[in-house]
Scaffold this active site. Sequence first.
Site, PDB file in Angstrom:
ATOM      1  N   ASP A 194       9.251  -7.187  -1.455  1.00 26.38           N
ATOM      2  CA  ASP A 194       8.907  -7.724  -0.453  1.00 26.38           C
ATOM      3  C   ASP A 194      10.293  -7.723   0.586  1.00 26.38           C
ATOM      4  O   ASP A 194      11.440  -8.106   0.248  1.00 26.38           O
ATOM      5  CB  ASP A 194       9.064  -9.129  -0.763  1.00 26.38           C
ATOM      6  CG  ASP A 194       8.709 -10.221   0.247  1.00 26.38           C
ATOM      7  OD1 ASP A 194       7.800 -10.001   0.903  1.00 26.38           O
ATOM      8  OD2 ASP A 194       9.544 -10.802   0.750  1.00 26.38           O
ATOM      9  N   THR A 229       6.419  -8.594   6.516  1.00 26.73           N
ATOM     10  CA  THR A 229       7.895  -8.717   6.853  1.00 26.73           C
ATOM     11  C   THR A 229       8.456  -7.216   6.706  1.00 26.73           C
ATOM     12  O   THR A 229       9.756  -7.174   7.181  1.00 26.73           O
ATOM     13  CB  THR A 229       8.475  -9.630   5.550  1.00 26.73           C
ATOM     14  OG1 THR A 229       8.132  -9.037   4.317  1.00 26.73           O
ATOM     15  CG2 THR A 229       7.874 -11.000   5.947  1.00 26.73           C
ATOM     16  N   THR A 230       8.191  -6.220   5.729  1.00 28.64           N
ATOM     17  CA  THR A 230       8.640  -5.118   5.962  1.00 28.64           C
ATOM     18  C   THR A 230       8.260  -4.460   7.095  1.00 28.64           C
ATOM     19  O   THR A 230       9.493  -3.623   7.964  1.00 28.64           O
ATOM     20  CB  THR A 230       8.164  -4.166   4.655  1.00 28.64           C
ATOM     21  OG1 THR A 230       8.290  -5.101   3.386  1.00 28.64           O
ATOM     22  CG2 THR A 230       9.167  -3.044   4.293  1.00 28.64           C
ATOM     23  N   ASP A 261       2.378 -14.317  -0.285  1.00 22.56           N
ATOM     24  CA  ASP A 261       1.666 -13.584   0.717  1.00 22.56           C
ATOM     25  C   ASP A 261       0.504 -13.417   0.902  1.00 22.56           C
ATOM     26  O   ASP A 261      -0.277 -13.442   2.192  1.00 22.56           O
ATOM     27  CB  ASP A 261       2.291 -12.092   0.725  1.00 22.56           C
ATOM     28  CG  ASP A 261       3.822 -11.853   0.847  1.00 22.56           C
ATOM     29  OD1 ASP A 261       4.568 -12.973   1.261  1.00 22.56           O
ATOM     30  OD2 ASP A 261       4.330 -10.782   0.934  1.00 22.56           O
TER      31      ASP A 261
HETATM   32  P1  ADP Z   1       4.720  -5.753   4.577  1.00 19.33           P
HETATM   33  O1  ADP Z   1       5.724  -6.681   4.085  1.00 19.33           O
HETATM   34  O2  ADP Z   1       5.150  -5.351   5.943  1.00 19.33           O
HETATM   35  O3  ADP Z   1       3.473  -6.492   4.419  1.00 19.33           O
HETATM   36  P2  ADP Z   1       3.668  -3.942   2.766  1.00 19.33           P
HETATM   37  O4  ADP Z   1       4.752  -3.064   1.789  1.00 19.33           O
HETATM   38  O5  ADP Z   1       3.108  -5.098   2.181  1.00 19.33           O
HETATM   39  O6  ADP Z   1       4.593  -4.282   3.986  1.00 19.33           O
HETATM   40  O7  ADP Z   1       2.935  -3.064   3.323  1.00 19.33           O
HETATM   41  C1  ADP Z   1       2.164  -3.261   4.388  1.00 19.33           C
HETATM   42  C2  ADP Z   1       1.597  -1.729   5.040  1.00 19.33           C
HETATM   43  O8  ADP Z   1       0.911  -1.155   4.236  1.00 19.33           O
HETATM   44  C3  ADP Z   1       0.671  -2.253   6.234  1.00 19.33           C
HETATM   45  O9  ADP Z   1       0.835  -1.491   7.193  1.00 19.33           O
HETATM   46  C4  ADP Z   1      -0.683  -2.097   5.716  1.00 19.33           C
HETATM   47  O10 ADP Z   1      -1.615  -1.613   6.792  1.00 19.33           O
HETATM   48  C5  ADP Z   1      -0.475  -0.775   4.746  1.00 19.33           C
HETATM   49  N1  ADP Z   1      -1.569  -0.666   3.548  1.00 19.33           N
HETATM   50  C6  ADP Z   1      -2.013  -1.804   2.859  1.00 19.33           C
HETATM   51  N2  ADP Z   1      -2.543  -1.238   1.842  1.00 19.33           N
HETATM   52  C7  ADP Z   1      -2.988  -0.015   2.369  1.00 19.33           C
HETATM   53  C8  ADP Z   1      -3.993   0.974   1.754  1.00 19.33           C
HETATM   54  N3  ADP Z   1      -4.619   0.527   0.598  1.00 19.33           N
HETATM   55  N4  ADP Z   1      -4.316   2.015   2.420  1.00 19.33           N
HETATM   56  C9  ADP Z   1      -3.320   2.129   3.392  1.00 19.33           C
HETATM   57  N5  ADP Z   1      -2.510   1.438   4.001  1.00 19.33           N
HETATM   58  C10 ADP Z   1      -2.131   0.181   3.340  1.00 19.33           C
END
Ligand code: ADP
Length: 542
Positions: A73, A106-107, A405
């Site tokens: 996170d 948040t990332t 989240d």
């Molecule tokens: P954050 O803290 O920003 O939510 P995450 O590590 O949860 O960061 O990553 C979120 C990113 O990953 C977003 O851009 C989301 O669209 C992308 N994402 C999540 N699941 C998938 C998936 N199954 N395939 C492609 N992209 C994904």
Amino acid sequence: DMSNAIMAQDEMGRPFIIVRDQGKKQRKHGLEATKSHILAARSVASIVKTSLGPRGLDKILISQDGDITITNDGATILSQMDLDNEIAKLLVELSKSQDDEIGDGTTGVVVLAGALLDQALELIEKGIHPIKVANGFDEACKIAVQQLDDVADDINISTESSDSNLLKAAKTSLGSKIVSKSHDHFAQMAVDAVLAVADFERKDVDFELIKIEKKVGGSIEDSSLIRGVLLDKDFSHPQMPKHVEDCRIAILTCPFEPPKPKTKHKLDISTVEEFKVLQEYEQKKFQEMIDQVKESGANVVACQWGFDDEANHLLLANGLNAIRWIGGSELELLAIATNGRIVPRFEDLTAEKLGRAGTIKELEFGTTRDRMLVIEDCSNTKAVTCFIRGSNEMIAAEGVRALHDSICVVRNLVRDSRVVYGGGASELTCSIAVSEAADKQKGIDQYAFRAFAAALDTIPMTLAENSGLDPIETLSSLKAKQAIEKSSYLGVDCLGKGTNDMKELFVVDPLIGKKQQLLLATQLTRMILKINDVIISGKDEY
Ligand code: ADP
């Protein structure tokens, strides 16, 4: 340079040198300052970059006193890094504000801000004034946000089907977390928790009514949603039944002990007879209290105070389950949840003042002596508790963050059911729109627009890189596809599902969250570009 050094003598008259360098006031000015800020911010962004997306890597954080956190996170990573750079701290604040308002993304927001600053640096080095860059970014951001509005889909968030969109969205948000192997279970918990308290008319979710509690032990799959209240307490006597139905609860703030006999003089007990008299007096008083409780119809006694073995035994003998030492705020929560009144004196107890709940169960945790009470089917509140288990503190804590989240994602969709597509699809769409706008610009803004578009491209590129794909190849083929198919659903196939159609994969991000990311990252970039003087005062200056 010896200007900071002074000669001194110790008490024995031996000379030594004091160098005052560390306490010196530091100052950076102008472009130098701007550049050094950008470099600092870039190094922070590059740390969280590798944890973006479902194939992102986890980080292990070790605090100064040796506590370990493993997380994916962004907000957590940043908040636990011991940063002493002021600008790096601004990035931490950035991910916190995304966390507070939206709870997810948040990332992404930090990676985007880092990319914007990188791009800004290039423009500044070409000789464009930082304020001009900032203004151009603001304009470009408006175009990108407009584009998000234009391509957003309003999804159906009805809860009729068992595989609703809410559930799918919750699952997507859990995909990148440690708990991903139990993400069906967690997604269901998140949806159930939000639906239990959601007000669909007002499109609002009262977060106060959702509590997340964790207890180390068991496995993450043992986590469960409790429709009611959880008390970190047990029944006061081991022989009391572990399970009470149709609970009528006397909620007491008066101690379960007989008042001191009213004598003017000090109580002197010198004979066995006197002792017996006192004992009988106490027993009579206890019995009166118990009778008062029983007459009100209660079968459970919840006390703010403790009581001694004798009282405990009498409660047991009279078939009353009791809980002692309940903290003030927990007692209040119990009263609200069960629609009961907090009663300060036994004589005030009446049937109407009792709290009501369907069941109270005592949970046991394996071989440990830990116990908790679950109070369910409470008469009043919609309050729910998400009870997270995990084999160790780290796992349980990451479980709490992951659930938080996905609860946020579901809440955001209840507030506003419009979504854009993930996997970098929406960033690409925005990037294309901003690039097109750049072609129509004559002035300096076109450079800023192109730079902004390039920063947006960083998101799909990072997702590709983290998934082991070639970032540039992925980016260019996706851009071409989006342009040919005129579609805003095409994103990075991080999990190797064989399609780039994020709509089909149901990889969605709430529109409000994605907008917020763009706005916050642009705002922060502007702020950093505007700073051209940093004065850090020395610690021991005189
Ligand atoms: P954050 O803290 O920003 O939510 P995450 O590590 O949860 O960061 O990553 C979120 C990113 O990953 C977003 O851009 C989301 O669209 C992308 N994402 C999540 N699941 C998938 C998936 N199954 N395939 C492609 N992209 C994904």
